[in-house]
Scaffold this active site. Sequence first.
Site, PDB file in Angstrom:
ATOM      1  CG  ASP A  93      14.002  31.938   9.000  1.00 27.87           C
ATOM      2  OD1 ASP A  93      13.458  32.939   9.501  1.00 27.87           O
ATOM      3  OD2 ASP A  93      13.975  30.804   9.520  1.00 27.87           O
ATOM      4  CG  HIS A 238      13.366  30.323   3.809  1.00 25.22           C
ATOM      5  ND1 HIS A 238      12.243  29.536   3.938  1.00 25.22           N
ATOM      6  CD2 HIS A 238      14.245  29.892   4.744  1.00 25.22           C
ATOM      7  CE1 HIS A 238      12.452  28.650   4.908  1.00 25.22           C
ATOM      8  NE2 HIS A 238      13.656  28.838   5.415  1.00 25.22           N
TER       9      HIS A 238
HETATM   10 ZN   LIG Z   1      17.300  28.942   7.827  1.00 24.27          ZN
END
Ligand SMILES: [Zn+2]
Length: 271
Positions: A93, A238
Amino acid sequence: MRRTLLRLAAGLGAASLVRLVAADTAGTPFRRPAAPSDAAAGPPAALRTKPLSYRLSPMTANTPHYRPAAPPVRTRPFEKLPDIGHAMVLTFDDGPDPLYTPHILDTLRKHDVRAMFFLCGEMANDNQDLVRRISEDGHTVGNHSWTHPLVTKLSRAGITDELGRTSEVIEKITGAPPLWYRAPYGAWNRNSFEIGAAMGMEPMAWTVDTLDWTVPGTDSIVHRVREGAAPGVVVLSHDAGGNRSQSVAALGRYLPELLDEGYRLTVPQRR
Ligand SMILES: [Zn+2]
């Protein structure tokens, strides 16, 4: 106009008929999912006269009026993918980020593995070559909003703008609009389900949170993935939003380990 109508029909059809299957990761080139067969019949009558569009004018302009998507619209995001066999899904992400995303892509390529990248529109806009590479490497590009807001604090117009602008920039760069979206912070609400569905996107959450954004140490990230590993699991990591060198290093360890244990790493296909 016609494209928009078809896209809406495809989106609405997919919302009601979504089937998740594992993509073949053994070197198969990326394939766009086929449009559902009911798309040929055209959109529901209610949509014919006044199609919805996420093609937005600048943020300050009037946002198009959105009516609720045709039912059934999901009321929960996908958290696991039960139909993908002995496989798992890796998701990244907040990117793309020029410091970390290339390393993630290198590792995935080395092991011939596809993953999902939920991009923020403003990051995508600033790093268009990376978006192109993600797509060309066969990964699934998802929508993670433009500025990473707390969606539950936004009006419908605000959500429409955040998701719509992001879908638009992704389509502009990759040639295809995203079919999946993920709410920042995992904060979903009914408006976001409805607006996402109207844009042809399904909501994807996760099963295992690596908590890599807390920078807990590479060992800790690897441990969380290994502990949580099971068929159908969706892993959240992430590749942007801070120092992600631990996320990069952890992937280089847990990915070959998962493969050695017989897991396939795949991306869901909608059809
Ligand atoms: Zn996020």
